[in-house]
Design a protein around this motif. Structure first.
Motif, PDB file in Angstrom:
ATOM      1  N   VAL A 113      26.050  -4.641  22.442  1.00 54.78           N
ATOM      2  CA  VAL A 113      25.728  -4.183  21.369  1.00 54.78           C
ATOM      3  C   VAL A 113      24.604  -4.954  20.608  1.00 54.78           C
ATOM      4  N   LEU A 114      23.533  -4.125  20.223  1.00 54.25           N
ATOM      5  CA  LEU A 114      22.368  -4.659  19.656  1.00 54.25           C
ATOM      6  C   LEU A 114      21.890  -4.098  18.392  1.00 54.25           C
ATOM      7  N   LEU A 115      21.432  -5.008  17.457  1.00 55.57           N
ATOM      8  CA  LEU A 115      20.930  -4.366  16.313  1.00 55.57           C
ATOM      9  C   LEU A 115      19.414  -4.872  16.328  1.00 55.57           C
ATOM     10  N   ARG A 116      18.208  -3.931  16.067  1.00 55.24           N
ATOM     11  CA  ARG A 116      17.110  -4.325  16.249  1.00 55.24           C
ATOM     12  C   ARG A 116      16.409  -3.861  14.942  1.00 55.24           C
ATOM     13  N   GLY A 117      15.276  -4.600  14.365  1.00 56.89           N
ATOM     14  CA  GLY A 117      14.742  -4.289  13.133  1.00 56.89           C
ATOM     15  C   GLY A 117      13.111  -4.948  13.535  1.00 56.89           C
ATOM     16  N   GLN A 118      12.474  -4.444  12.439  1.00 61.07           N
ATOM     17  CA  GLN A 118      10.896  -4.875  12.661  1.00 61.07           C
ATOM     18  C   GLN A 118      10.634  -6.246  12.008  1.00 61.07           C
ATOM     19  N   GLY A 119      10.209  -7.059  12.969  1.00 61.84           N
ATOM     20  CA  GLY A 119       9.628  -8.297  12.525  1.00 61.84           C
ATOM     21  C   GLY A 119      10.864  -9.523  12.497  1.00 61.84           C
ATOM     22  N   LYS A 122      14.364 -11.104  14.782  1.00 59.03           N
ATOM     23  CA  LYS A 122      14.681 -11.320  16.196  1.00 59.03           C
ATOM     24  C   LYS A 122      16.039 -10.318  16.432  1.00 59.03           C
ATOM     25  N   ASP A 123      16.089  -9.717  17.742  1.00 59.63           N
ATOM     26  CA  ASP A 123      17.353  -8.978  18.088  1.00 59.63           C
ATOM     27  C   ASP A 123      18.676  -9.785  18.134  1.00 59.63           C
ATOM     28  N   ALA A 124      19.638  -8.946  17.306  1.00 61.35           N
ATOM     29  CA  ALA A 124      20.780  -9.551  17.350  1.00 61.35           C
ATOM     30  C   ALA A 124      21.732  -8.897  18.332  1.00 61.35           C
ATOM     31  N   LEU A 125      21.884  -9.502  19.398  1.00 63.53           N
ATOM     32  CA  LEU A 125      22.740  -9.154  20.654  1.00 63.53           C
ATOM     33  C   LEU A 125      23.982  -9.746  21.199  1.00 63.53           C
ATOM     34  N   ALA A 136      31.398   7.998   9.918  1.00 61.71           N
ATOM     35  CA  ALA A 136      30.358   8.717   8.964  1.00 61.71           C
ATOM     36  C   ALA A 136      29.367   7.692   8.544  1.00 61.71           C
ATOM     37  N   LYS A 137      29.781   6.447   8.225  1.00 61.75           N
ATOM     38  CA  LYS A 137      29.068   5.223   7.784  1.00 61.75           C
ATOM     39  C   LYS A 137      29.259   3.842   8.277  1.00 61.75           C
ATOM     40  N   ILE A 138      28.733   2.896   7.884  1.00 63.00           N
ATOM     41  CA  ILE A 138      29.048   1.473   8.529  1.00 63.00           C
ATOM     42  C   ILE A 138      29.043   0.791   7.307  1.00 63.00           C
ATOM     43  N   LYS A 139      29.994  -0.242   7.019  1.00 59.52           N
ATOM     44  CA  LYS A 139      29.859  -1.026   5.941  1.00 59.52           C
ATOM     45  C   LYS A 139      28.693  -2.200   6.147  1.00 59.52           C
ATOM     46  N   PRO A 140      27.918  -2.157   5.109  1.00 55.23           N
ATOM     47  CA  PRO A 140      26.547  -3.147   5.024  1.00 55.23           C
ATOM     48  C   PRO A 140      26.840  -4.449   5.281  1.00 55.23           C
ATOM     49  N   LEU A 141      26.188  -5.160   5.997  1.00 53.22           N
ATOM     50  CA  LEU A 141      26.231  -6.504   6.524  1.00 53.22           C
ATOM     51  C   LEU A 141      25.094  -7.220   5.674  1.00 53.22           C
ATOM     52  N   LYS A 142      25.295  -8.442   4.813  1.00 56.17           N
ATOM     53  CA  LYS A 142      24.378  -8.782   4.082  1.00 56.17           C
ATOM     54  C   LYS A 142      23.013  -9.214   5.037  1.00 56.17           C
ATOM     55  N   GLN A 143      23.785 -10.033   6.035  1.00 60.62           N
ATOM     56  CA  GLN A 143      22.697 -10.765   6.822  1.00 60.62           C
ATOM     57  C   GLN A 143      22.192  -9.622   7.726  1.00 60.62           C
ATOM     58  N   ALA A 144      22.371  -8.730   7.973  1.00 59.32           N
ATOM     59  CA  ALA A 144      21.786  -7.551   8.704  1.00 59.32           C
ATOM     60  C   ALA A 144      20.737  -6.570   8.006  1.00 59.32           C
ATOM     61  N   ILE A 145      20.573  -7.107   6.643  1.00 61.41           N
ATOM     62  CA  ILE A 145      19.811  -5.998   5.802  1.00 61.41           C
ATOM     63  C   ILE A 145      18.218  -5.763   6.558  1.00 61.41           C
ATOM     64  N   GLU A 146      17.789  -6.720   7.240  1.00 59.35           N
ATOM     65  CA  GLU A 146      16.620  -6.516   7.986  1.00 59.35           C
ATOM     66  C   GLU A 146      16.396  -5.494   9.275  1.00 59.35           C
ATOM     67  N   TYR A 147      17.890  -5.145   9.497  1.00 59.84           N
ATOM     68  CA  TYR A 147      18.017  -4.617  10.957  1.00 59.84           C
ATOM     69  C   TYR A 147      17.824  -3.127  10.585  1.00 59.84           C
ATOM     70  N   VAL A 201      25.126 -19.397  15.659  1.00 60.18           N
ATOM     71  CA  VAL A 201      25.600 -19.458  14.212  1.00 60.18           C
ATOM     72  C   VAL A 201      26.664 -18.198  14.178  1.00 60.18           C
ATOM     73  N   GLY A 202      26.049 -17.068  14.452  1.00 64.04           N
ATOM     74  CA  GLY A 202      26.806 -15.721  14.421  1.00 64.04           C
ATOM     75  C   GLY A 202      26.098 -14.686  14.966  1.00 64.04           C
ATOM     76  N   LEU A 203      26.426 -13.381  14.422  1.00 67.83           N
ATOM     77  CA  LEU A 203      25.803 -12.001  15.295  1.00 67.83           C
ATOM     78  C   LEU A 203      24.521 -12.242  14.927  1.00 67.83           C
ATOM     79  N   ILE A 204      24.223 -12.289  13.730  1.00 68.93           N
ATOM     80  CA  ILE A 204      22.564 -12.522  13.414  1.00 68.93           C
ATOM     81  C   ILE A 204      21.979 -13.704  13.323  1.00 68.93           C
ATOM     82  N   PRO A 205      21.028 -13.761  14.630  1.00 69.49           N
ATOM     83  CA  PRO A 205      20.411 -15.027  14.573  1.00 69.49           C
ATOM     84  C   PRO A 205      19.564 -15.861  13.341  1.00 69.49           C
ATOM     85  N   LEU A 206      19.524 -17.007  13.131  1.00 67.25           N
ATOM     86  CA  LEU A 206      18.675 -17.565  12.058  1.00 67.25           C
ATOM     87  C   LEU A 206      17.205 -17.307  12.506  1.00 67.25           C
TER      88      LEU A 206
END
Length: 611
Positions: A7-13, A15-18, A50-61, A606-611
């Motif tokens: 399961v991978l989250l990717r965004g510009q600029g 680090k991948d959350a994997l 239909a949708k996914i609940k937003p995660l504050k730490q994942a706003i950049e992805y 730390v968690g799913l979203i890397p620092l």
């Protein structure tokens, strides 16, 4: 079947959350608010939610990637923007994605035949397209991955809810959800159902049913032809209150009886001890008496010796009877007897002193005997008094109270029997009227359909039983399936009647048992189960809105739950998301990852979203 690999989250600029997963058992554990539950939400979203609940730490992805692998060692990667919309499907791993892929809809709408997530996932997992009934009229609809999702994607709220693991919260899709379970258990769908019958056949069947109902009504109509009193709720409440009162009295009498018997036991110990002491005292006194007789005998002998010596010394000079010569001066000397007499007197003095001491000891023994005898007599008297109390007071009261209790319980049973018979009578009368109306009117009744296969249900329940046995749920857990509630009954108690913690562990057993059953019998199943917080859901924030006590499973069941993960076969996949740390011997065997949160140390994640 398939398994989740990444399961991978990717965004510009950023680090991948994997997060990666392996065959068999996987544990994703860690502190709260580290993104563990977000992983399950990502899987639900990639499978068409239909949708996914937003995660504050994942706003950049921006994009979500999920990589799957099936039993043929083939890969499928689904990509979807986190804001929603269509997906892209790539038949490769994430690292080997190339080209534009295939555009896929989250679900089909209306008569659309466009590719959707179901048409991509089902063939990849080896699940055939299926048609399931959606209502009592026999109309069908297509089985979708969204219908299957609640059976293998279990979130932290659903797992503790009181609703069925199959039906979930009340909805208009109950029939389709029921038929989904039937399809998974039997492998047979509803594409060949007959939606209508000839009217004459319907009437014949109704007449046969009417005859059966009439036969069942005959004895009841005779019984209820006159007035039959049915107890009111106030009468039932009064009787129940009296039963409770008698139950409390029996309990109190039991306490009193127990106290009396305890006192009797204590007094019996005192009595036995006194009897033992009296035996010892008697034996000792006998020995003292024998010694006293010995002393008396010795004194008499010494007195004789002393007096004999005295008389010998006092003899006068007389002629010897043998030679007629004058004594003394004769040749028959007898020696000096004064020393003998003195010795005898001295020895007699010692024996008298001993005899006086012995008399004192005998006197003490007699006193001790009197004291112990008094204690024994007192204990006997108290024991007799307590026995009399049991026989003449407590015992009769218990007997009378029990008689009243049994009488009231019997009367309650009779009332319930009358009430049930009256209800049955009313229902049968209604059925009779309905059948007569339908026969007279010629209207086709609502169709009835066969339920779940009894054989498949028994095998499925045995699969759940084996899971509960692995989790140390009693010696021989008995699982039944309630076809009315579409939920399990364990050891005679419905799952939804337990508190939240036990409901969660039984929901988990249901899901893993279904996976095990489908894998062993070649039935349709995705091949993976993801469970969020099976041990701690009742502690989560969302749990406050769910009805039920915040109970938790026993330590033994929890330990066995963790330990059972070591034996999950590699051809299926179980993913456990938890706050608790698994035992070390378990974490070393399964695929384990820990999210340490803000207090992470020594390069811990730390968690799913890397620092």
């Amino acid at each position: 079947m398939l398994q989740i690999r990444k399961v991978l989250l990717r965004g510009q600029g950023v680090k991948d959350a994997l997060v990666s997963f392996e065959p068999g058992a996987n544990i994703l554990a860690g502190e709260s608010d580290t993104g563990k539950s977000y992983v399950l939400q990502c899987l639900d979203f990639i499978l068409g939610s239909a949708k996914i609940k937003p995660l504050k730490q994942a706003i950049e992805y921006k994009d979500l990637f999920v990589e799957f692998e099936n039993s043929k060692r083939e890969f499928l990667t689904l990509v979807r923007p986190l804001v929603g919309g269509r997906l892209m499907a790539y038949h490769s791993s994430i690292q080997n994605i190339s080209g534009t892929g295939s555009e896929v809809d989250p679900k089909r709408s209306g008569k659309s035949k466009r590719p959707d997530i179901t048409s991509v996932i089902f063939p990849f997992a080896g699940i055939n397209e299926a048609q399931l009934r959606k209502n009592k009229n026999g109309e069908t609809q297509r089985l979708s991955i969204r219908t299957l999702a609640p059976l293998f994607l279990i979130d932290e709220v659903s797992i503790i809810d009181e609703y069925s693991p199959v039906l979930g919260r009340p909805s208009f899709e109950k029939t389709a959800l029921k038929r989904t379970l039937s399809y998974m258990l039997s492998g047979v769908d509803d594409k060949d159902v007959v939606t209508s019958e000839a009217n004459e056949v319907i009437k014949t069947r109704l007449k046969a049913k009417l005859e059966v109902v009439a036969d069942m009504l005959a004895p009841l109509e005779e019984r209820y032809s006159g007035f039959v009193h049915i107890a009111s709720k106030s009468e039932d409440d009064a009787a129940e209150g009296r039963i409770n009162q008698l139950t409390e009295q029996l309990s109190n009498f039991g306490y009193i009886q127990g106290d009396i018997q305890q006192n009797i036991q204590e007094l019996t110990k005192v009595r036995l001890k006194a009897e033992s002491q009296l035996l010892g005292i008697s034996e000792l006194k006998n020995r003292y008496s024998l010694l006293d007789e010995r002393y008396t005998s010795d004194l008499e002998r010494l007195d004789f010796i002393s007096e004999g010596a005295y008389f010998i010394n006092a003899l006068q000079d007389v002629s010897c009877p043998l030679c007629d010569q004058v004594m003394p001066g004769h040749e028959h000397p007898i020696g000096d007897t004064s020393l003998l007499r003195a010795s005898a007197i001295a020895e007699a003095s010692k024996i008298k002193a001993h005899k006086n001491n012995l008399a004192s000891a005998i006197s003490d023994i007699d006193k001790k005997h009197a004291v112990v005898s008094t204690e024994k007599d007192g204990a006997d008297a108290q024991i007799q008094e307590l026995q009399d109390q049991l026989n003449s007071d407590v015992g009769p009261k218990i007997t009378e109270t029990m008689r009243q209790y049994e009488q009231l319980v019997g009367e309650r049973t009779e009332r319930e029997t009358r009430r049930l018979e009256a209800e049955r009578f009313t229902k049968l009368l209604k059925l009779k009227v309905d059948f007569e109306t339908e026969i007279a009117g010629g209207a086709a009744p609502k169709q009835t359909w066969s339920g779940l296969s009894p054989v498949a249900l028994r095998d499925f329940c045995q699969s759940i039983e084996s899971v509960l046995q692995d989790w140390a749920w009693g010696d021989n857990p008995r699982v039944e399936f309630d076809e009315k509630e579409y939920d399990i009954i364990v050891d005679g108690q419905p799952r939804n009647s337990h508190g939240k913690g036990v409901r969660a562990i039984l929901y988990s057993a249901f899901s893993i048992g279904l996976l095990k059953y489908c894998e062993e019998n070649g039935r349709p199943h995705p091949g993976v189960v993801i469970i969020d917080s099976p041990l701690t859901s009742y502690m989560k924030k969302g749990a406050k809105k769910i009805k039920g006590d915040d109970d938790q499973v026993s330590v033994g069941v929890e330990d066995a739950f963790w330990n059972s993960l070591k034996s999950i076969p590699k051809n299926v996949q179980v993913i456990i998301i938890e706050n608790k740390v698994p035992p070390e011997d378990v974490s070393k065997v399964v695929h384990y990852e820990w999210f340490a949160g803000e207090e992470a140390k020594n390069n811990a994640r730390v968690g799913l979203i890397p620092l």
